[in-house]
Write a protein that holds these residues in place. Structure first.
Motif, PDB file in Angstrom:
ATOM      1  N   GLY A   1       0.802  -1.055   0.102  1.00 20.27           N
ATOM      2  CA  GLY A   1      -0.027  -0.040  -0.021  1.00 20.27           C
ATOM      3  C   GLY A   1       0.779   1.213   0.084  1.00 20.27           C
ATOM      4  O   GLY A   1       0.593   2.266  -0.710  1.00 20.27           O
ATOM      5  N   ALA A   2       1.994   1.248   0.744  1.00 11.97           N
ATOM      6  CA  ALA A   2       2.690   2.496   0.771  1.00 11.97           C
ATOM      7  C   ALA A   2       3.567   2.705  -0.487  1.00 11.97           C
ATOM      8  O   ALA A   2       3.795   3.847  -0.921  1.00 11.97           O
ATOM      9  CB  ALA A   2       3.689   2.151   1.978  1.00 11.97           C
ATOM     10  N   PHE A   3       3.737   1.253  -1.141  1.00 10.59           N
ATOM     11  CA  PHE A   3       4.573   1.453  -2.128  1.00 10.59           C
ATOM     12  C   PHE A   3       3.506   2.382  -3.460  1.00 10.59           C
ATOM     13  O   PHE A   3       4.059   3.096  -4.446  1.00 10.59           O
ATOM     14  CB  PHE A   3       4.809   0.177  -2.887  1.00 10.59           C
ATOM     15  N   GLN A   4       2.388   1.696  -3.584  1.00  9.63           N
ATOM     16  CA  GLN A   4       1.442   2.251  -4.110  1.00  9.63           C
ATOM     17  C   GLN A   4       1.228   3.798  -4.111  1.00  9.63           C
ATOM     18  O   GLN A   4       1.020   4.627  -5.127  1.00  9.63           O
ATOM     19  CB  GLN A   4      -0.095   1.631  -4.586  1.00  9.63           C
TER      20      GLN A   4
ATOM     21  N   VAL B   1       0.639  -4.020 -11.717  1.00  5.93           N
ATOM     22  CA  VAL B   1       0.489  -5.502 -11.122  1.00  5.93           C
ATOM     23  C   VAL B   1       0.043  -5.229  -9.807  1.00  5.93           C
ATOM     24  O   VAL B   1      -0.832  -6.227  -9.573  1.00  5.93           O
ATOM     25  CB  VAL B   1       2.042  -6.256 -10.853  1.00  5.93           C
ATOM     26  N   LEU B   2       0.452  -4.606  -8.969  1.00 10.36           N
ATOM     27  CA  LEU B   2      -0.420  -4.621  -7.514  1.00 10.36           C
ATOM     28  C   LEU B   2      -1.700  -3.910  -7.859  1.00 10.36           C
ATOM     29  O   LEU B   2      -2.719  -4.716  -7.074  1.00 10.36           O
ATOM     30  CB  LEU B   2       0.408  -3.421  -6.632  1.00 10.36           C
ATOM     31  N   SER B   3      -2.153  -3.145  -8.647  1.00 11.95           N
ATOM     32  CA  SER B   3      -3.480  -2.783  -8.743  1.00 11.95           C
ATOM     33  C   SER B   3      -4.159  -3.911  -9.484  1.00 11.95           C
ATOM     34  O   SER B   3      -5.378  -4.571  -8.873  1.00 11.95           O
ATOM     35  CB  SER B   3      -3.329  -1.492  -9.621  1.00 11.95           C
TER      36      SER B   3
ATOM     37  N   GLY C   1      -3.761   5.158  -3.138  1.00 17.13           N
ATOM     38  CA  GLY C   1      -4.682   6.062  -2.303  1.00 17.13           C
ATOM     39  C   GLY C   1      -5.290   4.938  -1.319  1.00 17.13           C
ATOM     40  O   GLY C   1      -6.008   5.538  -0.327  1.00 17.13           O
ATOM     41  N   ASP C   2      -5.215   3.682  -1.378  1.00 13.20           N
ATOM     42  CA  ASP C   2      -5.664   2.766  -0.405  1.00 13.20           C
ATOM     43  C   ASP C   2      -4.925   3.059   0.935  1.00 13.20           C
ATOM     44  O   ASP C   2      -3.897   3.153   0.905  1.00 13.20           O
ATOM     45  CB  ASP C   2      -5.390   1.276  -0.777  1.00 13.20           C
ATOM     46  N   ALA C   3      -5.402   2.704   2.071  1.00 12.60           N
ATOM     47  CA  ALA C   3      -4.981   2.779   3.289  1.00 12.60           C
ATOM     48  C   ALA C   3      -3.746   1.798   3.401  1.00 12.60           C
ATOM     49  O   ALA C   3      -4.140   0.655   2.950  1.00 12.60           O
ATOM     50  CB  ALA C   3      -5.978   2.903   4.452  1.00 12.60           C
ATOM     51  N   THR C   4      -2.603   1.937   3.984  1.00 12.49           N
ATOM     52  CA  THR C   4      -1.696   1.216   4.199  1.00 12.49           C
ATOM     53  C   THR C   4      -2.103   0.484   5.518  1.00 12.49           C
ATOM     54  O   THR C   4      -2.628   1.045   6.443  1.00 12.49           O
ATOM     55  CB  THR C   4      -0.105   2.030   4.287  1.00 12.49           C
TER      56      THR C   4
END
Length: 191
Positions: A164-167, A178-180, A188-191
């Motif tokens: 999440g932090a990487f995104q 790939v993460l998405s 923007g997703d909470a980490t």
């Protein structure tokens, strides 16, 4: 050594296929009435990257060394990337991704699946094409609590990075895609 008449090139009976190092390979198509089906010498290099997410939802990433502009010093690259590199002759995508990941990070992994491929052309310095395969790997021991070990010849830094932090923090289009798409982690997703 092959003797040729000056200025005439190789004998007419054979055509140059490729040369590499001290080796020259010639060939002759033996059915002149049929189309020549001998493939050209390889013009595509193959590389693989390991996409490793541990049990805590952290992605294994590295920073390579790069040459500083107008200097002989090496400096860390600015962007985090996946561990990976060029395949050895006869090596599968899975073998290459696992080997490169272990060499660069010290994290032993087993292959799970191919996540994607990309194909680029005209890469420096030789103008070759490149097929790069991203392989999903799992750490052999789950990876939780395992500290990566940097290969100091190739890698300036290595870490587990919360997905999440990487995104939210990084701008690496392939990793973010790939993460998405595969892991459902969107910017923007909470980490």
């Amino acid at each position: 050594r092959i003797r040729t008449d000056p200025g005439r090139g190789p004998p007419r009976a054979a055509r140059r296929h490729h040369a590499e190092g001290h080796e020259l390979v010639l060939y002759k198509w033996l059915s002149p009435e049929l189309e020549d089906k001998v493939p050209p010498w390889g013009n595509t290099q193959v590389g693989c990257a390991g996409f490793v997410v541990n049990e805590r939802g952290e992605l294994l990433v590295v920073k390579e060394w790069r040459n500083a502009p107008s200097s002989r010093r090496r400096v860390p690259s600015e962007q985090w990337k996946l561990p990976g590199g060029m395949a050895d002759p006869g090596e599968s995508f899975f073998e290459c991704a696992a080997r490169e990941t272990f060499e660069e990070t010290g994290v032993a992994c087993r292959p799970v699946s191919v996540l994607g491929l990309w194909h680029r052309h005209g890469l420096a310095p030789w103008g070759k094409s490149d097929v790069y395969c991203v392989v999903r790997l799992e750490p052999v021991d789950g990876g939780a609590g395992l500290e990566p070990r940097v290969d100091p010849d190739e890698i300036s830094a290595c870490r587990w990075y919360d997905v999440g932090a990487f995104q939210n923090d990084q701008d690496h289009p392939l990793i973010r895609k790939v993460l998405s798409e595969v892991y459902g982690v969107r910017p923007g997703d909470a980490t």
